[in-house]
Design an enzyme around this catalytic site. Structure first.
Site, PDB file in Angstrom:
ATOM      1  N   LYS A 199       0.843  -1.196   0.000  1.00 58.15           N
ATOM      2  CA  LYS A 199       0.000   0.000   0.000  1.00 58.15           C
ATOM      3  C   LYS A 199       0.882   1.250   0.000  1.00 58.15           C
ATOM      4  O   LYS A 199       1.946   1.261   0.626  1.00 58.15           O
ATOM      5  CB  LYS A 199      -0.909  -0.037   1.235  1.00 58.15           C
ATOM      6  CG  LYS A 199      -2.047   0.978   1.234  1.00 58.15           C
ATOM      7  CD  LYS A 199      -2.918   0.808   2.486  1.00 58.15           C
ATOM      8  CE  LYS A 199      -4.052   1.808   2.561  1.00 58.15           C
ATOM      9  NZ  LYS A 199      -4.874   1.633   3.772  1.00 58.15           N
ATOM     10  N   SER A 214      -9.777   1.900   3.028  1.00 62.10           N
ATOM     11  CA  SER A 214      -8.895   2.627   2.137  1.00 62.10           C
ATOM     12  C   SER A 214      -7.916   1.739   1.350  1.00 62.10           C
ATOM     13  O   SER A 214      -7.350   2.195   0.363  1.00 62.10           O
ATOM     14  CB  SER A 214      -8.083   3.644   2.934  1.00 62.10           C
ATOM     15  OG  SER A 214      -7.221   2.993   3.837  1.00 62.10           O
ATOM     16  N   SER A 226      -9.864  -0.469   7.139  1.00 60.22           N
ATOM     17  CA  SER A 226      -9.289  -0.257   5.807  1.00 60.22           C
ATOM     18  C   SER A 226      -8.698  -1.482   5.132  1.00 60.22           C
ATOM     19  O   SER A 226      -8.381  -1.443   3.947  1.00 60.22           O
ATOM     20  CB  SER A 226      -8.234   0.840   5.867  1.00 60.22           C
ATOM     21  OG  SER A 226      -8.860   2.095   5.886  1.00 60.22           O
TER      22      SER A 226
END
Lengths: 481, 486
Positions: free
Chosen positions: B78, B153, B177
């Site tokens: 990420k 997210s 997330s």
């Protein structure tokens, strides 16, 4: 200051701890260095980095707290103080607000003959910020993050000071405590000790405090004294002429001997303190505190009392010796090696001080051997070596040019005074014979001429006799005349 | 070679058995990436770098250096997790061009295990969002239906794993997330107990809630990745150690006989879509067949979780994101006349609207005069949530509930109704507030053929219990094996 008024002062003192590494990373705390060479991603606040507490900072803070007679917080934690400034790379300073390491302390100061207690509100740990360097070359400002993360203690007093003299006594006291603890060198000129002065004035006897101003980062005790006197006068003048004191931060310009307003309370920052989530609370046990307390050194006051008691020194002499821990420790080593305590004290307070002053050096700068000095003091004080020669040798030793073996050196240089009485008698008789006029004067009651005759002997004998022995011999011989 | 049909553990075994090599896997992955670019799962995917990383990993394996069972397996990271010398921007304009001078501890551990980083994954800007639409790189699309969001997210990570554009990924989870996008994309995502994985190098959103975790095909892959990335870290004082007797992977026995599943009534009521309820209830039934026992429990505090979360998370974010001031790295506004202007302009231009909103909210709740009314009250509520879960775990081993009350919404529909978006975090945020381990496993599809996720939550430190429960379920079902047609 106007006699009807009194000043009320509270101090915030910042002290840099002399740990090897910074408070939250392993970078060096060394002063100086090319800009941005003593830093890493952590102290530069790079995204994703986390602070890890240097345990030595906590230990030193506990020592300091105990020396200030504070309560130690058993569950202490860090908080974030948020504000934007380019010298603060994370835009928050890791400090302590809600649970500072120490609180409710007491420091005893001496001003003249009086002693007074100053209450400590709290003492907390925090990180220092970097600094901004303005370049006149290109008219740009550059940040230097070397100082970021240098550990600081901030000591916040209650508003207990009523004079500049009390403030300077307090600063000296903190310096003495912390240098005795070995946790900071507390040099105001180098910025390792800084003070913010909160000052207000009121009519003597008034119960309420007046409106206060704050003066930040003044860098010497003398300058602080001047700033206090000036600010108190300014506030009294304002009030007498019917004006009000504004709550504001003022900058003291010591060269101009005046201050000006920097920012008023209306522009005061909201620091939005909240608990630092990256560092878990620190639990301190009673055992840990006791262990640190047991290992606290003897402080200046205790040491002074012991020097008077054990070595029979005057309070004045003892007080001078303990000003500096290294000097006090050295005094004890020399005495321990066999030298007479009072004589050693006299040497250190008298001869040492003069030589160091002539050479413009501090006691910190010199390396001396206690056994060698002890021997030298012994020889001089027992009359085996001429005092003048002894001081000359001391001078060499302080400069680092002294001999390894004091006794051998004195021997080789022929500096030991002679004990040969028959030889002395020859010199005495020779002096009497050569100065009949002086002998006549002596007989006429002029005792002073003895000194002249002794001088004659000393000169001819090239100083190989102890002058007081020569004097005795001379008097005896003159009486026979 | 269909790497999209294989799990990370399977690929790792084939590499160990010399049936496959890391460069071959990298080639296949690069091909898949190109076929699936429309999902916009990556912020950075440089084929040459990935090939180079694969070659180095294979060399280490060939030298016989110890690695993990996942040696040679590529992993997406990420974009808010620092990778040395590679862009790490949190999908934000304010960090444009920023390349960290160090690896996050989790990334360092991946490299030491001879896995290799294959691209940075798209996300909501600074992990603030539940849809992956707030990215400066544009929105991520759900591979099951590109008109829908992948969740967020860590939407890029979940969408890429679902689409076969990644074998597995590291995500971060502050309020759901990892778990929520895993649920929306039909993959498996795990948020460890707070402190089990080092946060060093994770660009902070809310420090007391953030945790790095795996997004992968199944619970076994998650366990294998946990073996690589977990552990005490001298660079992160909030790390803790779990029972080290058995590795995560070795703890995956599938034996759950006698385990008690708490089923919180509050999580199956109004506001939860019927298909979602049915999907999650089917998980409980399957697990009962495997020998677990279900039992109703109550989590009365859960309705306070969302406001508590948004106060604490935004407060910490307002401080964490203050360092982005245009002075040191990333975006700097041009032509500012003073230092104040430079900071104000850089931040106003560099942060997107959702991030600005959360910074303002966080600044407000910490302001003098409001601190006690909001932040302090939220901290007390957090304590109550921790205590509430502790009470609940006196009666059960795990709690099972929906990961989200609904399946993936259409692109654009959430940002126009932010309250609905915030409320959809209800089942995930309480897990972060209490610091617990949570796993989302796929458990079927709704009528629109969008995946449903079930969340398995454990007591603090019971990460292996949670993963093993997910493994037991996946042993007897195949929802986690379903992949969208691309």
């Amino acid at each position: 200051m106007n006699k009807e008024w009194e000043m009320v002062i509270g101090l915030e003192v910042h002290v840099e701890l002399s740990t090897k590494s910074k408070i939250f990373c392993s970078c060096t705390t060394e002063f100086g260095g090319a800009p941005n060479t003593h830093c890493c991603p952590v102290c530069m606040g790079m995204p994703g980095t986390l602070p890890v507490l240097n345990k030595e900072v906590l230990t030193r803070a506990i020592k300091a707290g105990l020396a200030l007679n504070c309560e130690i917080e058993k569950e202490t934690r860090f908080d974030r103080k948020n504000y934007f400034y380019p010298d603060l790379p994370k835009a928050y300073q890791i400090s302590q607000l809600y649970k500072p390491i120490a609180h409710d302390g007491l420091v005893e100061i001496e001003v003249g003959e009086e002693t007074k207690q100053i209450r400590i509100h709290e003492m907390h740990m925090e990180e220092d910020a970097g600094k901004l360097i303005h370049s006149d070359w290109d008219n740009e400002t550059y940040p230097d993050y070397n100082r970021c993360g240098v550990p600081l203690l901030e000591i916040v007093s209650e508003p207990d000071f009523r004079s500049a003299a009390e403030v300077s006594a307090y600063l000296e006291k903190i310096k003495s405590l912390f240098t005795y603890l070995g946790i900071s060198d507390c040099k105001m000129q180098e910025g390792s000790m800084r003070a913010d002065v909160n000052l207000s004035v009121r009519k003597k006897g008034a119960a309420e405090y007046g409106t206060r101003t704050e003066m930040k980062n003044i860098n010497s005790v003398k300058a602080i004294e001047r700033a206090i006197e000036s600010e108190a006068d300014r506030q009294v003048d304002l009030l007498i002429s019917g004006e009000k004191v504004r709550q504001e931060t003022r900058h003291w310009n010591d060269d101009k001997r005046s201050s000006y307003a920097m920012r008023s309370k209306e522009n005061a920052q909201d620091y939005r303190y909240f608990p630092e989530p990256d560092i878990p609370p620190m639990i301190i046990t009673d055992e840990e505190i006791d262990e640190i307390r047991r290992n606290l050194p003897e402080f200046m006051g205790e040491k002074k009392a012991r020097f008077v008691d054990r070595y029979g020194l005057s309070a004045y002499d003892a007080g001078l010796l303990v000003q500096n821990k290294k000097q006090a420790d050295f005094f004890e080593s020399v005495v321990h090696e066999g030298a007479d305590a009072k004589a050693t004290a006299n040497w250190m307070i008298g001869y040492f001080a003069k030589i160091m002053k002539d050479l413009a050096i501090e006691f910190e700068d010199i390396e001396l051997s206690a056994p060698r000095l002890s021997k030298l003091i012994g020889f001089v004080e027992s009359g085996k070596v001429n005092r003048k020669d002894g001081i000359e040798l001391l001078n060499m030793m302080i400069k680092g040019e002294g001999p390894d073996d004091v006794e051998k050196y004195l021997e080789e240089k022929g500096l030991f005074l002679s004990n040969d009485n028959s030889e002395l008698e020859k010199f005495v008789l020779e002096a009497i014979e050569a100065n009949p006029k002086a002998v006549e004067e002596y007989k006429a009651g002029k005792e002073k001429v003895v000194g002249f005759l002794v001088g004659h002997v000393m000169k001819n004998a090239k100083g190989k006799f102890n002058p007081s022995v020569v004097k005795d011999a001379m008097k005896t011989e003159l009486k026979k005349q | 070679m269909n790497i999209e049909k294989m799990t990370a553990v399977e690929i790792g075994k084939k590499i160990k058995g010399k049936e496959l090599s890391a460069p071959e896997v990298a080639e296949a992955l690069i091909g898949n990436f190109r076929d699936r670019e429309f999902i916009n799962a990556y912020t950075e995917f440089d084929a040459d770098t990935i090939k180079e990383n694969a070659r180095k990993a294979q060399e280490a394996i060939d030298r016989g250096e110890a690695g993990s069972v996942l040696a040679g397996v590529p992993i997406g990271v990420k974009d808010n997790i620092s990778t040395k010398g590679e862009l790490s921007t949190c999908a934000s304009k304010i960090l444009e061009g920023y390349k960290p001078p160090f690896d996050a501890t989790a990334v360092d551990k991946l490299k030491k295990a001879h896995m290799f980083v294959a691209g940075k994954m798209n996300m909501d800007e600074f992990a603030m969002g539940s849809t992956s639409e707030t990215s400066a790189y544009g929105p991520v699309r759900n591979p099951w239906n590109p008109d829908h969001v992948p969740g967020g997210s860590s939407g890029g990570a979940a969408a890429a794993v679902a689409a076969g554009a990644a074998i597995c990924a590291l995500g971060s989870d502050t309020g759901g997330s990892i778990r929520q996008p895993a649920s929306y994309c039909g993959v498996t995502g795990f948020k460890p107990t707070y402190g089990v994985v080092s946060r060093y190098g994770l660009i902070a959103y809310a420090s007391s809630l953030d945790q790095i975790g795996p997004v992968a095909a199944d619970a076994l892959d998650c366990a294998a990745i946990m073996d690589v990335i977990s552990g005490i870290d001298a660079n992160d004082s909030t790390t803790i150690s779990l029972d080290q007797k058995e590795s995560f992977l070795d703890s995956m026995t599938g034996d759950i006989k006698g385990r008690i599943i708490g089923v919180p009534e509050e999580c199956f009521g109004e506001g939860v879509e019927d298909d979602v309820k049915a999907g999650v209830e089917s998980v409980i039934k399957e697990l009962e067949k495997c020998g677990a026992k279900a039992k109703p429990i109550h989590l009365p505090f859960i309705r306070y979780a969302v406001p508590t979360y948004y106060i604490i998370a935004t407060a910490e974010a307002s401080s964490n994101l203050s360092r982005f001031d245009g002075v040191k790295y990333g975006y700097r506004s041009k032509d500012s006349n003073s230092i104040d202007d430079l900071i104000i302009n850089s931040r106003s231009e560099g942060f997107g609207p959702e991030v600005r909103k959360r910074i303002l909210l966080g600044t407000f709740v910490l302001s003098s005069g409001y601190y006690d009314a909001y932040y302090n009250k939220a901290l007390k509520m957090k304590r109550m949530i921790i205590d509430g879960f502790e009470d609940a775990y006196k009666d059960c081993d795990v709690i099972i509930c929906p990961t989200a009350p609904m399946t993936a919404p259409r692109l654009g529909s959430s940002l126009s109704d932010p309250m609905k978006m915030y409320l959809s975090d209800i089942f995930t945020v309480s897990v972060n507030l209490a610091g617990l381990p949570g796993l989302s496993v796929p458990c079927g599809f709704d009528k629109k053929n969008m995946p449903i996720g079930a969340q398995i939550i454990g007591a603090a430190g019971r990460d292996k219990t949670v993963l093993n429960m997910g493994y037991a379920y996946q042993k007897v079902t195949d929802h986690h094996m379903k992949r969208p047609e691309v």
